[in-house]
Design an enzyme around this catalytic site. Structure first.
Site, PDB file in Angstrom:
ATOM      1  CE  LYS A  78      -3.914   1.978   2.412  1.00  0.00           C
ATOM      2  NZ  LYS A  78      -4.983   1.728   3.575  1.00  0.00           N
ATOM      3  CB  SER A 153      -8.078   3.637   2.837  1.00  0.00           C
ATOM      4  OG  SER A 153      -7.249   3.050   3.589  1.00  0.00           O
ATOM      5  CB  SER A 177      -8.877   0.876   5.491  1.00  0.00           C
ATOM      6  OG  SER A 177      -9.268   2.138   5.594  1.00  0.00           O
TER       7      SER A 177
END
Lengths: 494, 97
Positions: A78, A153, A177
């Protein structure tokens, strides 16, 4: 032969046994990324050269006799996790060209275990969002229906693993997330106990809630990644100095002797008949595996969202104060320092980040601090106490991961409707508990043409990652929901 | 827990974010709406409840005060928007005419 359809466990076994080289694995992964990335858009940057070099270096060490638990496993990272020498953007214009000068501890642990980063994954800007639509730098699509969001997210992380562009992705979970995008993309998404995995090198959003974890196509792979990353790190003062038991070798095939709590306040009837049926069947399946289902109460569950949307923005307003045009990334000049700060932050942050900074600044401002921030911190105590009480009656709690399957782009235009997506995941985050989402069935959304996955969220008491992963594995093996439908992108050769 | 005093322009000043008039209006409405939702916390009796800042065992963390490796200066400076030699360059803050 390098087959990217394999699980991380199978890849590591094959690479360690020299049935295929890490380089072949990475070459095959790069071919896959080139083929599907125009449709999926999981990555903000692809680390083609570095990945091939790392693979060659790993192959040399394996040839010299070394073995690695994640040998040659293609890893998506990420883009809020620092990886030395790579652009690390947080999905924001503020850091669009910022190059990380060091590597996050969690990423370092994965590298030491033999995993090979293949790309930096798209995300909602500074991890604020539930659809990946808040990224300022790219659009990521759900591989199971390209008209739908991947969740957020950690949306790029989820999409990359679902589309077989990586076998493991690292995400971060503040209010859901990791779990929500995992549920939307037919994956296992695991948020360990707060403090279990070092956050050194994770660009902070809400420091009392943020936790790093893996998104994978199986529980076993999540356990392998957790085993590689869990543990105390002197570089993160909030990481917990407590022994970590390996989990990967302790996965179970049944649930005998386990009490699983169902939360009275989480009424799944209101989610619609199709979704209710999926969660009903999940409980029956858990029972059939030997678990005893008991009802538990979380009386403050409905206050979770309000508590979270004060605490997380308050911490975010403080953490993001560092993006002031001086040390990192973007600067927009002004006549004095204050104007330079204001213009930089106006240009660098997107609307959701601005909203959260504003609400957090307000909640922390003179005259409102006690009424908002302290009140939320007290409510947080009640949420944690509710869970402690519930766990007197059960070993794990089963709940939905989300209230719906993945939705269409731009269907949640009002910010609060997006916040509601985290209704089921936020209470666990407030209490710091380990929780994961595991695929539990499919529904075809109204107006949709393709069946979309749903996730079952299992939650354990603090530090009880081992029984949590063990139970999730038993459920996954018995039901095999993930294998029932394919993605919309071209399927990989098996 | 009333939101009637939410002055977005003032809060934006505190947060050092320049907002357009359109943003002041839009964010004002959206944040007023959110504050309406969080006002439900007023229903809880929290007088005798301690605040939770962090959920797992917390303690002071100290280390020995000794020299150790730090980040590479060139790499760190490369991430700053403006530099001058070994320093980050910033607008003048003292002695403005």
């Amino acid at each position: 032969m390098a087959t990217i359809a394999k699980s991380a466990a199978e890849i590591a076994r094959a690479v360690n046994a020299r049935e295929c080289s890490a380089r072949e694995m990475i070459d095959a992964t790069m071919d896959r990324i080139a083929a599907v990335e125009p449709q999926v858009g999981a990555f903000l940057s692809v680390l083609e050269r570095q990945a091939r070099e790392s693979a060659d270096a790993l192959d040399a060490r394996i040839a010299a006799g070394e073995r690695f638990p994640l040998a040659g496993v293609p890893l998506a990272v990420k883009d809020n996790l620092a990886l030395d020498g790579t652009v690390t953007t947080c999905g924001s214009k503020m850091l669009e060209r910022w190059v990380a000068p060091y590597t996050a501890t969690a990423v370092r642990s994965m590298l030491a275990a033999g995993a090979i980063p293949v790309g930096k994954a798209n995300m909602d800007e500074f991890a604020m969002g539930s659809s990946c639509e808040n990224s300022a730098l790219g659009v990521t699509r759900n591989p199971y229906d390209l008209h739908r969001v991947p969740g957020g997210s950690s949306g790029g992380s989820a999409a990359s693993v679902a589309a077989h562009e990586a076998a493991i992705a690292l995400g971060s979970d503040t209010g859901g997330s990791i779990r929500e995008p995992a549920a939307f993309c037919n994956l296992v998404g695991f948020k360990p106990t707060y403090g279990r995995i070092s956050r050194y090198g994770l660009i902070a959003f809400a420091s009392s809630l943020d936790q790093i974890g893996p998104l994978t196509r199986s529980v076993e792979d999540a356990a392998l990644a957790y085993d590689a990353m869990a543990g105390f790190d002197p570089m993160d003062a909030t990481s917990v100095d407590r022994s970590v038991e390996p989990t990967a070798g302790t996965l179970r095939e049944d649930l005998h002797g386990l009490r699983i709590g169902v939360v009275k306040q989480f009424d799944t009837h209101k989610l619609g008949a199709d979704i209710d049926d999926v969660y009903d069947r999940a409980l029956h399946d858990l029972e059939a595996l030997g678990a005893e289902i008991v009802e538990v109460e979380l009386p403050t569950a409905d206050y979770g969202l309000a508590t979270y949307y004060l605490i997380a923005p308050a911490e975010c307003s403080s953490n993001l104060a560092r993006f002031d045009g001086v040390r990192y990334g973007l600067r927009v000049d002004g006549v004095d320092v204050a104007e330079m700060n204001e213009r930089t932050r106006a240009a660098g942050f997107g609307p959701e980040v601005k909203r959260r900074i504003l609400i957090g600044t307000y909640a922390l401002s003179s005259g409102y601090y006690d009424a908002y921030y302290v009140r939320a911190q007290k409510a947080r105590t009640l949420v944690a106490r509710d869970f402690a009480k519930a766990f007197e009656k059960c070993d794990l709690i089963a709940a939905p991961a989300t209230s719906s399957p993945a939705f269409r782009f731009q269907s949640k235009s009002d910010p609060y409707s997006m916040y509601l997506m985290d209704y089921y995941t936020i209470p666990m985050s407030l209490a710091g508990l380990p929780a994961l989402s595991v695929p539990c069935g499919w529904v075809t959304p109204e107006g949709g043409e393709r069946p979309m996955p749903l996730g079952l969220q299992l939650t354990a008491p603090l530090f009880a990652e081992r029984p949590l992963l063990a139970a999730a594995h038993a459920y996954e093996r018995a039901t095999m929901h993930a294998a029932k439908h394919g993605t919309e992108v071209v399927e990989v050769a098996r | 827990m009333s939101s009637e005093n939410l002055d977005i322009a003032y809060v934006a000043k505190l947060a050092r974010i320049a907002l357009t008039d359109e943003e002041v209006e839009r964010f004002g409405t959206q944040l007023g709406d959110l504050l309406g939702h969080v006002a439900t916390l007023a229903d809880l009796d929290l007088d005798s409840i301690p605040a939770t800042a962090q959920v797992v065992e917390s303690r002071n963390v100290v280390r020995e005060d000794c020299e150790r490796d730090s980040l590479d200066r060139e790499k760190v400076l490369a991430g700053a928007p403006q530099r001058q030699g070994a320093f980050i360059r910033v607008p003048r803050i003292i002695g403005q005419a």
